[in-house]
Design a protein around this motif. Structure first.
Motif, PDB file in Angstrom:
ATOM      1  N   ALA A 113      -4.252   1.302  -2.161  1.00  0.00           N
ATOM      2  CA  ALA A 113      -3.875   0.026  -2.772  1.00  0.00           C
ATOM      3  C   ALA A 113      -5.093  -0.537  -3.496  1.00  0.00           C
ATOM      4  CB  ALA A 113      -3.386  -0.967  -1.728  1.00  0.00           C
ATOM      5  N   GLU A 141      -5.275  -4.232  -5.380  1.00  0.00           N
ATOM      6  CA  GLU A 141      -4.577  -5.416  -5.852  1.00  0.00           C
ATOM      7  C   GLU A 141      -5.579  -6.496  -6.239  1.00  0.00           C
ATOM      8  OE1 GLU A 141      -1.159  -5.707  -6.295  1.00  0.00           O
ATOM      9  OE2 GLU A 141      -1.309  -3.557  -5.916  1.00  0.00           O
ATOM     10  N   PRO A 189       0.837  -1.202   0.000  1.00  0.00           N
ATOM     11  CA  PRO A 189       0.000   0.000   0.000  1.00  0.00           C
ATOM     12  C   PRO A 189       0.873   1.253   0.000  1.00  0.00           C
ATOM     13  CG  PRO A 189      -0.724  -1.559   1.682  1.00  0.00           C
ATOM     14  CD  PRO A 189       0.586  -2.065   1.155  1.00  0.00           C
TER      15      PRO A 189
END
Length: 187
Positions: free
Chosen positions: A146, A148, A39
């Motif tokens: 973040a 992902e 992050p």
């Protein structure tokens, strides 16, 4: 004939047992977490944590069986993460107490071969796969720190050899990877 049947059952039991080998499972989780980026802001900067209900792509939303699997995934993800997040919140330093991290999981793609299909069609039923975007957002600014993608799949042949165990394990892999990712970046 009886000997062949017993041999076949022994091979199937061995294959099913390999599907849940703890050492192999942990290596897969560690390898997946290692490929995910950190992050932008340390997770220790936050003192409160929200887990939003699981979101779903339109493709997932249009099929009730996919919605059921995704909803179950969301509930189990929250159940696994909540004790860790509550512990972090309780131990957060004073400056972090005012910051909230929002965790937003989204199921982007989902195909889990069911037990009946796997039994009758075996490997011909195809692969199972799941893609989940895990987005972390600073609540105050609305900024994503973040995003992902956790993508796991199980080949048709491994699904057949494990009698569907690898298909069923996919959602737990995603949950374990998400948990390991958060723990890695909140030392």
């Amino acid at each position: 004939m009886m000997r062949r049947s017993l041999t076949f059952l022994a091979v199937m039991a061995l294959a099913a047992g390999c599907a849940s080998n703890p050492g192999k499972r942990q290596k897969i989780i560690d390898d997946e977490v290692a490929r995910l980026r950190a992050p932008e802001i340390p997770l220790t900067s936050f003192g409160a944590f929200e887990i939003r209900p699981i979101a779903m792509s339109p493709d997932v939303q249009e099929k009730p069986e996919k919605v059921a699997v995704a909803s179950d995934l969301g509930q189990r993800l929250e159940a696994q993460l909540r004790p860790t997040l509550d512990g972090w919140a309780a131990a957060a330093p004073a400056p972090a107490k005012g910051r909230t991290l929002v965790i937003q999981p989204t199921v982007v793609n989902l195909r889990i071969v069911g037990g009946a299909s796997r039994f009758w069609l075996g490997a011909m039923a195809g692969d199972s796969s799941i893609d989940v975007d895990l987005q972390l957002v600073d609540k105050a600014s609305g900024r994503a720190i973040a995003k992902e993608r956790i993508a796991k799949s199980s080949g048709g042949m491994s699904g057949a050899w494990s009698m569907g165990a690898t298909d069923k394990n996919l959602t737990q892999y995603v949950i374990d990877i998400a948990n390991a990712y958060l723990v890695k970046y909140h030392p």
